[in-house]
Design an enzyme around this catalytic site. Structure first.
Site, PDB file in Angstrom:
ATOM      1  CG  ASN A 184      -1.946   1.102   1.169  1.00  0.00           C
ATOM      2  OD1 ASN A 184      -2.742   1.106   0.234  1.00  0.00           O
ATOM      3  ND2 ASN A 184      -1.946   2.017   2.115  1.00  0.00           N
ATOM      4  CD  GLU A 185      -1.424   5.867   0.121  1.00  0.00           C
ATOM      5  OE1 GLU A 185      -1.046   6.189   1.248  1.00  0.00           O
ATOM      6  OE2 GLU A 185      -2.322   6.490  -0.484  1.00  0.00           O
ATOM      7  CD  GLU A 338      -6.324   3.684  -0.885  1.00  0.00           C
ATOM      8  OE1 GLU A 338      -6.367   4.561  -0.008  1.00  0.00           O
ATOM      9  OE2 GLU A 338      -5.563   2.710  -0.839  1.00  0.00           O
ATOM     10  CG  HIS A 389     -10.775   8.739   5.722  1.00  0.00           C
ATOM     11  ND1 HIS A 389     -11.475   8.487   4.563  1.00  0.00           N
ATOM     12  CD2 HIS A 389      -9.600   9.294   5.332  1.00  0.00           C
ATOM     13  CE1 HIS A 389     -10.741   8.874   3.525  1.00  0.00           C
ATOM     14  NE2 HIS A 389      -9.611   9.372   3.960  1.00  0.00           N
TER      15      HIS A 389
END
Ligand code: GLA
Length: 716
Positions: A184-185, A338, A389
């Site tokens: 991820n990222e 995303e 979030h």
């Protein structure tokens, strides 16, 4: 399965790596084909990260039902599931995932299955503290958040590969798994001892001998001469400025090391599954990874993008990021992996995003080449760091404004299915390069206020406003397809770039070059001689001093040949040259015209009377040099003239009504997005059908504030 910590991962072979890097290859051929096969089947991908380990079984069933109702067709699963899969070293617990994948598959939701390597379980750091990253101050970071690994750590990589291999072996044949997602990222950086050792290996591969390194790093300065590679460290905390060549190489190494992590896990997947696309989520203009060098490794370019709803420039800046993603893939469809449906929770003050705005951002990504629009995340977390979030399914449930918006977008994306695989044609290229950005941002130079991305964004906004499609290109790219080439600021300009620009002008292109370009070579050493050394013949102008300007800027005097309309800037007509006139800011250059026409000069100060903007005609081509930071209207004048000279026009002829209207063609579809709150009218040459509303428009289309249209010719 226990792993052999000594044997399973070789050290990175940087020599092989660098040889394999070469010029940017982009997803294409077989690799782009893997993603195309998926979207041909599913249409535009729509969904988000799904973290079922945070919920009970009954919720999983609800989720699948609600996903189907919202038009979701793909979810990314397992991004942060490592501790759940491997609660103790070597133990495996995948049964719960069997059930989740079966449920999703039965519900018609495809899965982008992630390797869980972004967040190792706490036991890894406890048993192997060297797997934890160390910052530039020597502080070792600990578990309790996420991303707590050093990209150089062999032990981490062994464990990451072991869990990846087992996951892939178990699910490669699962019919619901349609795509793979590595980590991820990927964006970690580490200054620890193992990273130092890997950095040294990388440097050996790059330079061969310590003498060559000393040369490249100019270690005669400040007594930095190295006798042996063993003496070299990452640029940890130092008493004073770091050697800029060393800093640049550490950036390069860190990007390569992260890419190694991606490659290792991708290869573990490829060993078992040759057909499904593999990717990882990039982060736009992310400073720690040179995505030009990564692009060819991904079967589809995927991006995470979080434009700030409080920033009025966000729509244009977001468009630029979309264009970067499309360009990384050589124009192939990419995916928004995303985004936030509403507010994020990681800014200091998280302004909300309306469902209309969220929808516009989704349509924007598609208009600019995306064949997937996904979010972080499907169901809002009730606990943990991201509990505030936004998500596709908020805490308050499905009966909410946010979720209504999510369903609406699901319907819209289904209606846009016809654009899948279509491309955006651009005749304008804007040069951007990570290495140049890195080098330009180093400490100690004429000014820290001239920022590469600020320049890029300012120039881009002019084109965005004009509805002109732009590709991003690295400076050594093949530019033959472009009629206008913009170089807002390219501090490190490779020799090949100068050649390509010269050739482009020879075949009639417009080229506009911005300040502080071509200053340094690939080692970040200044190219000596009148600057920009490689471009001065092309530009017909050369310089001798870089001059930061006072805080309030310096007035400009515009020549009567200034390209602006209506004599705006001509001294007598426009009254410029005094305090009320246009002012250059940030940086100027002491220039001498060597054949170019001077279009603007500095009115006073250190540069009084000196050229600020020049233009020279070279055969069929024209070259402008903008040796300062211009106020937006003047920059617009120059860039619009460059477009006009090359007969490049926008997707629409202009709007009556508000500004903030974005227009772009993708294939035959004309997208018009109205980011303002006022309704606008756009003239149409021929009747068109809006795919989103189903309405047919003849001479004019009305786009309400916050709305969008996707126009295609009516059926014959
Ligand atoms: C990124 C990460 C996600 C999540 C979001 C929050 O996209 O990949 O895991 O943290 O940011 O905005």
């Amino acid at each position: 399965m226990p792993i052999d910590e000594e044997a399973t991962v070789p050290s990175t072979d940087h020599a092989v790596e660098r040889a394999a890097t070469g010029p940017a290859s982009a997803p294409g051929g077989d690799t782009a084909g893997r993603f195309a096969a998926l979207t041909a089947d599913l249409g535009i991908l729509y969904g988000g990260d799904y973290n079922p380990e945070q919920w009970d079984r009954a919720t999983w069933r609800d989720d699948v039902r609600l996903m189907g109702e919202a038009g979701v067709n793909l979810v990314t699963v397992g991004v942060f599931s490592w501790a759940r899969y491997e609660p103790r070293p070597g133990v495996r617990d995948f049964d719960w995932l069997d059930e989740v994948l079966d449920l999703l598959h039965a519900g018609g939701i495809a899965v982008d299955l992630a390797t869980p390597t972004a967040s190792p379980p706490p036991w890894l750091g406890r048993l192997h503290p060297d797997t934890l990253p160390v910052d530039a101050d020597g502080v070792r970071l600990v578990a309790g958040s996420r991303n707590q690994f050093s990209p150089a750590s062999r032990v981490y990589r062994q464990h990451a590969l072991a869990i990846t291999r087992d996951l892939v072996a178990r699910y490669a044949d699962h019919p619901g798994v349609r795509m793979w997602h590595v980590g991820n990222e990927l964006g970690q950086i580490c200054y620890g001892d193992e990273s130092a050792a890997e950095f040294r290996r990388w440097l050996r591969a790059r330079y061969g001998t310590i003498g060559a390194l000393n040369e490249a790093w100019a270690t005669t300065v400040w007594s930095q001469r190295y006798a042996d590679f063993a003496e070299i460290l990452p640029p940890r905390r130092m008493p004073y400025h770091v050697n800029p060549s060393q800093a640049l190489d550490f950036r390069r190494y860190s990007s390569d090391q992260l890419r190694t992590l991606y490659r290792e896990q991708r290869e573990a997947i490829r060993a078992v599954d040759a057909s499904r696309p593999v990717t990882t989520n990039l982060m736009g203009f992310f400073a720690l990874a040179d995505y030009w060098s990564w692009a060819g490794e991904l079967d589809v370019i995927a991006d995470d993008a979080y434009p700030d709803p409080g920033d009025p420039r966000a729509p244009a800046d977001a468009a630029l990021t979309c264009d970067l993603m499309r360009s990384l893939g050589g124009g192939a469809p990419w995916m928004l992996m995303e985004a936030a449906v509403g507010a994020v929770s990681w800014r200091d003050h998280n302004l909300p995003k309306s469902p209309e705005r969220s929808r516009l951002e989704a349509v924007q990504a598609v208009a600019r080449g995306a064949d997937g629009v996904c979010y972080f995340q499907w169901r809002a977390a009730r606990a943990g760091a991201e509990r505030f979030h936004s998500a596709m399914l908020p805490h308050a449930g499905a009966d909410t404004r946010v979720h209504d918006g999510v369903r609406r977008v699901g319907g819209d994306l289904a209606r846009l299915r016809g654009v899948v695989g279509e491309r955006v044609a651009a005749r304008v290229a804007m040069l951007f390069d990570w290495e140049s950005w890195w080098a330009a941002e180093e400490q100690a130079g004429p000014t820290r206020r001239l920022r590469t991305l600020d320049q890029l964004r300012a120039w881009y906004r002019v084109l965005w406003d004009a509805g002109v499609a732009v590709d991003l290109a690295r400076p050594d790219a093949d530019l033959t397809g472009y009629d206008v080439i913009l170089v807002p600021q390219s501090y490190l300009l490779p020799t090949g770039a100068a050649t390509a620009l010269t050739e482009a002008v020879a075949r009639g292109a417009s080229v506009v070059v911005g300040p502080f370009t071509g200053v340094a070579d690939e080692n970040a050493h200044v190219r000596t001689g009148r600057f920009p050394v490689l471009l001065r013949d092309l530009l017909g102008v050369s310089g001798e001093e870089w001059v930061p300007l006072p805080d309030d800027g310096v007035p400009l005097v515009l020549d009567e040949r200034w390209p602006g309309a209506g004599g705006r800037g001509v001294p007598d007509a426009g009254g410029v040259g005094g305090a009320a006139g246009p002012r250059a800011s940030v940086l100027g250059e002491l220039l001498r015209a060597d054949g170019a026409t001077v279009l603007a000069t500095f009115a006073d100060g250190h540069l009084a009377g000196g050229a600020a903007v020049t233009r020279v005609v070279r055969g069929a081509g024209v070259v402008w040099y903008v040796g300062t930071v211009l106020p937006e209207p003047l920059l617009r004048d120059v860039l619009v003239e460059a477009l006009d000279r090359a007969a490049v026009s926008g997707a629409i002829e202009g709007t009556s009504g508000a500004s903030g209207v974005e227009a772009i063609h993708r294939g035959d579809t004309l997208f018009v997005l109205n980011h303002s709150s006022e309704s606008v009218q756009v003239r149409l040459d021929t009747p068109a059908v809006d795919l989103l509303s189903g309405l047919t428009w003849t001479d004019v289309v009305v786009v309400p504030g916050g709305d969008a249209v996707a126009l295609v010719p009516p059926p014959a």
